[in-house]
Motif scaffolding. Structure first.
Motif, short mmCIF file in Angstrom:
data_model
loop_
_atom_site.label_atom_id
_atom_site.label_comp_id
_atom_site.label_asym_id
_atom_site.label_seq_id
_atom_site.Cartn_x
_atom_site.Cartn_y
_atom_site.Cartn_z
N LEU A 1 2.10 -3.69 -10.87
CA LEU A 1 2.82 -3.44 -9.62
C LEU A 1 2.25 -2.24 -8.86
CD1 LEU A 1 6.44 -4.06 -10.91
CD2 LEU A 1 5.06 -5.56 -9.47
N LEU A 2 1.11 -1.74 -9.33
CA LEU A 2 0.47 -0.55 -8.74
C LEU A 2 1.46 0.60 -8.61
CD1 LEU A 2 -1.86 -1.99 -5.94
CD2 LEU A 2 -2.41 -1.38 -8.29
N GLU A 3 2.11 0.90 -9.71
CA GLU A 3 3.13 1.94 -9.67
C GLU A 3 2.60 3.32 -10.03
OE1 GLU A 3 7.19 -0.49 -10.73
OE2 GLU A 3 5.66 -0.25 -12.28
N LYS A 4 1.45 3.35 -10.70
CA LYS A 4 0.91 4.65 -11.11
C LYS A 4 0.47 5.45 -9.89
CE LYS A 4 -0.62 3.09 -15.63
NZ LYS A 4 -1.77 2.66 -16.40
N PRO A 5 0.72 6.75 -9.92
CA PRO A 5 0.37 7.58 -8.74
C PRO A 5 -1.11 7.48 -8.38
CG PRO A 5 1.07 8.94 -10.63
CD PRO A 5 1.39 7.53 -10.97
N GLU A 6 -1.98 7.31 -9.36
CA GLU A 6 -3.41 7.26 -9.02
C GLU A 6 -3.79 5.97 -8.29
OE1 GLU A 6 -2.19 7.42 -12.14
OE2 GLU A 6 -3.50 6.44 -13.62
N HIS A 7 -2.84 5.05 -8.19
CA HIS A 7 -3.12 3.81 -7.46
C HIS A 7 -2.46 3.76 -6.08
CE1 HIS A 7 -3.79 2.02 -11.70
NE2 HIS A 7 -4.89 2.57 -11.23
N ASP A 8 -1.91 4.91 -5.71
CA ASP A 8 -1.21 5.01 -4.42
C ASP A 8 -2.08 4.66 -3.23
OD1 ASP A 8 1.42 5.49 -4.61
OD2 ASP A 8 1.33 7.45 -3.57
N THR A 9 -3.26 5.25 -3.21
CA THR A 9 -4.17 5.05 -2.08
C THR A 9 -4.59 3.59 -2.00
OG1 THR A 9 -5.01 7.17 -2.77
CG2 THR A 9 -6.11 6.13 -0.93
N LEU A 10 -4.83 3.00 -3.17
CA LEU A 10 -5.21 1.59 -3.21
C LEU A 10 -4.08 0.72 -2.65
CD1 LEU A 10 -6.96 -0.77 -4.15
CD2 LEU A 10 -5.93 -0.54 -6.41
N LYS A 11 -2.87 1.06 -3.04
CA LYS A 11 -1.72 0.29 -2.58
C LYS A 11 -1.64 0.32 -1.06
CE LYS A 11 3.05 -0.24 -4.12
NZ LYS A 11 4.05 0.35 -5.03
N LYS A 12 -1.88 1.50 -0.48
CA LYS A 12 -1.85 1.62 0.97
C LYS A 12 -2.95 0.78 1.60
CE LYS A 12 0.37 6.07 1.61
NZ LYS A 12 -0.11 7.23 0.82
N ALA A 13 -4.13 0.80 0.98
CA ALA A 13 -5.26 0.03 1.52
C ALA A 13 -4.93 -1.45 1.51
CB ALA A 13 -6.52 0.31 0.70
N ILE A 14 -4.23 -1.90 0.48
CA ILE A 14 -3.88 -3.32 0.40
C ILE A 14 -2.86 -3.68 1.48
CG2 ILE A 14 -2.72 -5.02 -1.05
CD1 ILE A 14 -4.17 -3.78 -3.42
N GLU A 15 -1.94 -2.76 1.73
CA GLU A 15 -0.98 -3.03 2.81
C GLU A 15 -1.69 -3.18 4.16
OE1 GLU A 15 1.80 0.13 2.22
OE2 GLU A 15 2.60 -0.87 0.44
N THR A 16 -2.70 -2.34 4.37
CA THR A 16 -3.48 -2.45 5.61
C THR A 16 -4.19 -3.81 5.66
OG1 THR A 16 -3.88 -0.11 5.39
CG2 THR A 16 -5.19 -1.27 7.03
N LEU A 17 -4.72 -4.24 4.52
CA LEU A 17 -5.41 -5.53 4.45
C LEU A 17 -4.45 -6.66 4.83
CD1 LEU A 17 -7.92 -7.27 3.36
CD2 LEU A 17 -6.59 -7.42 1.27
N TYR A 18 -3.23 -6.62 4.32
CA TYR A 18 -2.26 -7.66 4.64
C TYR A 18 -1.98 -7.72 6.13
CZ TYR A 18 -1.18 -8.25 -0.30
OH TYR A 18 -1.25 -8.51 -1.63
N LYS A 19 -1.91 -6.53 6.71
CA LYS A 19 -1.67 -6.48 8.15
C LYS A 19 -2.78 -7.23 8.86
CE LYS A 19 0.30 -2.11 8.91
NZ LYS A 19 -0.32 -0.84 9.25
N ARG A 20 -4.01 -6.98 8.43
CA ARG A 20 -5.14 -7.65 9.09
C ARG A 20 -5.10 -9.15 8.82
NH1 ARG A 20 -10.12 -4.89 6.83
NH2 ARG A 20 -11.24 -6.47 8.01
N LEU A 21 -4.72 -9.54 7.60
CA LEU A 21 -4.64 -10.97 7.28
C LEU A 21 -3.63 -11.66 8.17
CD1 LEU A 21 -4.78 -11.02 3.38
CD2 LEU A 21 -6.35 -12.17 4.92
#
Ligand code: ADP
Ligand code: MG
Length: 675
Positions: free
Chosen positions: A652-672
């Motif tokens: 679920l990308l819950e670890k803090p070190e995956h925060d930035t990645l999670k944000k990047a994926i949200e941006t990708l969805y927006k583009r999709l």
């Protein structure tokens, strides 16, 4: 404090007006600016002696200004600034247009670097509007795609300022992944992609950014896949299809068995199936569909099977009748051309649940068709159906299982991505005993001989296709048009046979009629455009003749070839091309030598590159900023492995070190979603 997420408007040197121009280029934040990559680099480090510069080519020249800058107003609004510059080998006249600001900065006696096209002749070399740089610290300069109001220089300046003002550079790629794959960190990568100190730095920056882009894409798609698995309305309890396979006149190929098994597992899982079956022409997709309809019926729910044309729907209906109708599964055909009364009866039976399997065209999608318990939806030849249409049928049941069947092989690496939201099964085996279709590639000097061959086949009672690239004659075109070809054949060499014409500009009804007459054997020779591509089965057709073969894509040629060789008769495919281009002939040779659609798709991809290959196809992928899905396929693979691994560790990308990645994926969805 400046951060990657800071709105571009608040970067020094950007006001409201510039911000709007930048937003038009997709640059809406500091981070987006840093990901706006140069399209090329100007390497000031390597200069050429003036005397050695070829004329009409661009070069970097290191030269000293030897005359004062002369200002000359040539007409209103146009002022020239001219001076002579020289290096040890020759002199040149430099001309600047309206660049007062630049001209005033130049000093006589000083040495500069000039980048531009050398013109003139040996007596006086010239350079117009060159780029000019100080010669003291030559470096590699980025060149950005410019647009009105936004020059490359301006972007360069902004990037420099962003790099120096930005304090934190959170990294999308967790350190461990970087370490395992030998990737540099984000800060170094963006700095080097814009202002590479060395070519090596540029290489490692690129590798890292390509990896990142592909990693985000694949991770994002895996999440999408998981999210779309909703609870299925109907779950298979009894997944036994032995009785079905035993009743067939042939034994299923290993691939067919595997794919049926994969689908049945999906339907057992409690979540709704969302799967694509990719199978080469003739790999037996219909039998797979039949098996699944059989399983659905055994478990008490209905199935809908959609084809893109009426004829295909009719053929599927007959096939399914033969395969599962006799096992007590009630099948019904529903198409637009049936009478009102017939349709009404079938609709009523569907609504009352008296019919197990409905086969039809998009008529199945009309709002007044209701199902009692629709649990499985299969669409054949999906590239003819839009996503929306598919969704519409899905909405008729309660989260029905969906299966999409496609005969267009997409190279595996791409397929996994293009069909990101679907699970993919591959039917990569052709039933045994099928004969290879002899394929020849010739030029038009063979046409007489080919016609004699066609006539002989017709005399023996077989049928043939001729495919032309155009519908009607066009001016200044050497291409064969179907209409003209048809006229010539029917009144000429083939006048004693029935010749038919089929093309995309005909009304759907007329197309169906011609196709039906061909399927029934009433037409012997069918002149057509590529509309015959879609999976109609005419086992008596043995020759596929393709004119101007150079005009077609390899996968398309392969599809066309798949229209013959479907019966017991030996079949032939003849490609006619007068092209002398080496590349074209190499492409056609691939068709001649290969019969596996996946191999051909791979070769096609290699020759054309993914941009072209995916070209007009509605694949719904966001445009890649830096990665090339084909050239970077090794990185694609490595990033895919890391993405899977991450999924296992932190689903679920819950670890803090995956925060930035999670944000990047949200941006990708927006583009999709914007696609
Ligand atoms: P496609 O995958 O192109 O849609 P079809 O389903 O139309 O292929 O099948 C092509 C032909 O192969 C049909 O005549 C079908 O009956 C036959 N077929 C399918 N599976 C097998 C098999 N396992 N062995 C022999 N023939 C098969
Ligand atoms: Mg088919």
């Amino acid at each position: 404090m400046l951060e990657l997420t800071t709105d571009i408007q608040y970067l020094k040197g950007v006001g409201e007006k510039r911000a709007n121009l930048l937003r038009k280029k997709g640059i809406d934040s500091v981070g987006a600016l840093l990901l706006y990559f140069p399209r090329a680099y100007l390497d000031w480090r390597h200069s050429t002696l003036l005397a050695e510069c070829p004329f009409a080519e661009t070069a970097v020249v290191k030269a000293k200004i030897v005359t004062p800058v002369r200002e000359r107003a040539v007409r209103k609004g146009m002022t020239l600034y001219q001076f002579l510059a020289e290096d040890e080998s020759a002199q040149m006249m430099v001309t600047l247009y309206n660049q007062k600001f630049l001209a005033e900065k130049l000093h006589v006696g000083a040495e500069y670097l000039f980048y531009g096209k050398v013109s003139g002749d040996f007596s006086l070399r010239q350079m117009s509007s060159p780029e000019i740089a100080e010669s003291t610290a030559p470096s590699i300069q980025p060149i950005y795609p410019a647009s009105p109001g936004v020059s490359s220089k301006m972007i360069e300046k902004l990037v420099r300022s962003a790099l120096s003002l930005c304090e934190t550079f959170p990294d999308i790629l967790p350190e461990e992944i970087r370490r395992r794959n030998g990737l540099c960190d984000y800060r170094y990568a963006v700095r080097s992609i814009h202002f590479p100190a060395l070519s090596e730095a540029l290489e490692s920056a690129k590798r890292r950014l390509v990896f990142e882009e592909l990693f985000v894409l694949q991770t994002g798609l895996s999440f999408l896949k998981k999210r779309q698995r909703s609870t299925a309305g109907f779950t298979v309890q009894n997944g036994d299809w032995k009785a079905f396979s035993q009743s067939l006149p042939f034994s299923l190929t290993g691939a067919q068995q595997r794919v049926i098994h994969e689908c049945v597992q999906d339907m057992k899982s409690g979540r709704s199936m969302n799967r694509l079956v990719q199978g080469d022409v003739g790999s037996g997709k219909t039998a797979v569909a039949s098996a699944l309809c059989y399983v659905a019926a055994q478990n008490g729910f209905q199935a809908a099977f959609m084809a893109p044309t009426e004829i295909l729907a009719e053929q599927h209906f007959e096939t399914l009748q033969g395969m599962i109708g006799k096992m007590g599964v009630t099948c019904a055909l529903l198409t637009g051309s049936m009478t009102k009364k017939q349709k009404a009866q079938i609709k009523q039976d569907l609504q009352e649940g008296k019919i197990d399997v409905a086969i039809g065209t998009h008529a199945l999608l009309t709002d007044d068709v209701e199902f009692a318990r629709l649990g499985l939806v299969i669409t054949d030849e999906q590239h003819r159906f839009g996503v929306v249409q598919r969704g519409k049928l899905g909405a008729k049941g309660q989260n029905p299982h969906t299966l999409v069947m496609s005969a267009t092989p997409i190279p595996r690496t791409l397929g996994l991505i293009i069909y990101g939201d679907l699970d993919v099964s591959i039917l990569d085996e052709i039933p045994r005993g099928r004969q290879k279709i002899a394929t020849y590639c010739v030029d038009s000097s063979y046409r007489e001989r080919i016609y004699r061959f066609l006539l002989k086949q017709l005399q023996e009672g077989r049928q043939a296709y001729v495919v032309c690239p155009l519908v009607e004659e066009e001016e200044n075109s050497d291409l064969q048009s179907a209409e003209e070809y048809y006229e010539n054949l029917k009144d000429g060499p083939f006048s004693s046979y029935s010749v038919g014409l089929l093309h995309g500009k005909m009304r759907p009804k007329d197309k169906e009629t011609v196709m039906r007459r061909f399927a029934a054997g009433e037409i012997g020779l069918l002149v057509s455009t590529t509309v015959v591509e879609v999976g109609v089965d005419v086992p008596n057709a043995t020759v596929m003749l393709i004119e101007n073969a150079e005009r077609f894509g390899l996968s398309q040629l392969h599809q066309l070839r798949g229209r013959v060789g479907r019966g017991v008769y030996a079949s032939t495919c003849i490609l006619i091309s007068d092209s002398r281009s080496k590349d074209t002939l190499a492409r056609l040779r691939i068709i001649q030598n290969h019969h596996d659609g996946f191999v051909i798709a791979d070769e096609d991809l290699k020759l054309r590159g993914p941009g072209d290959f995916l070209g007009n196809r509605q694949h719904g992928l966001p445009e890649m900023k830096i990665a090339d899905l084909f050239a970077d396929r090794e990185i694609l693979h490595a990033a895919g492995l890391e993405s899977e691994r991450l999924f296992g560790e932190d689903p679920l990308l819950e670890k803090p070190e995956h925060d930035t990645l999670k944000k990047a994926i949200e941006t990708l969805y927006k583009r999709l979603n914007e696609n």
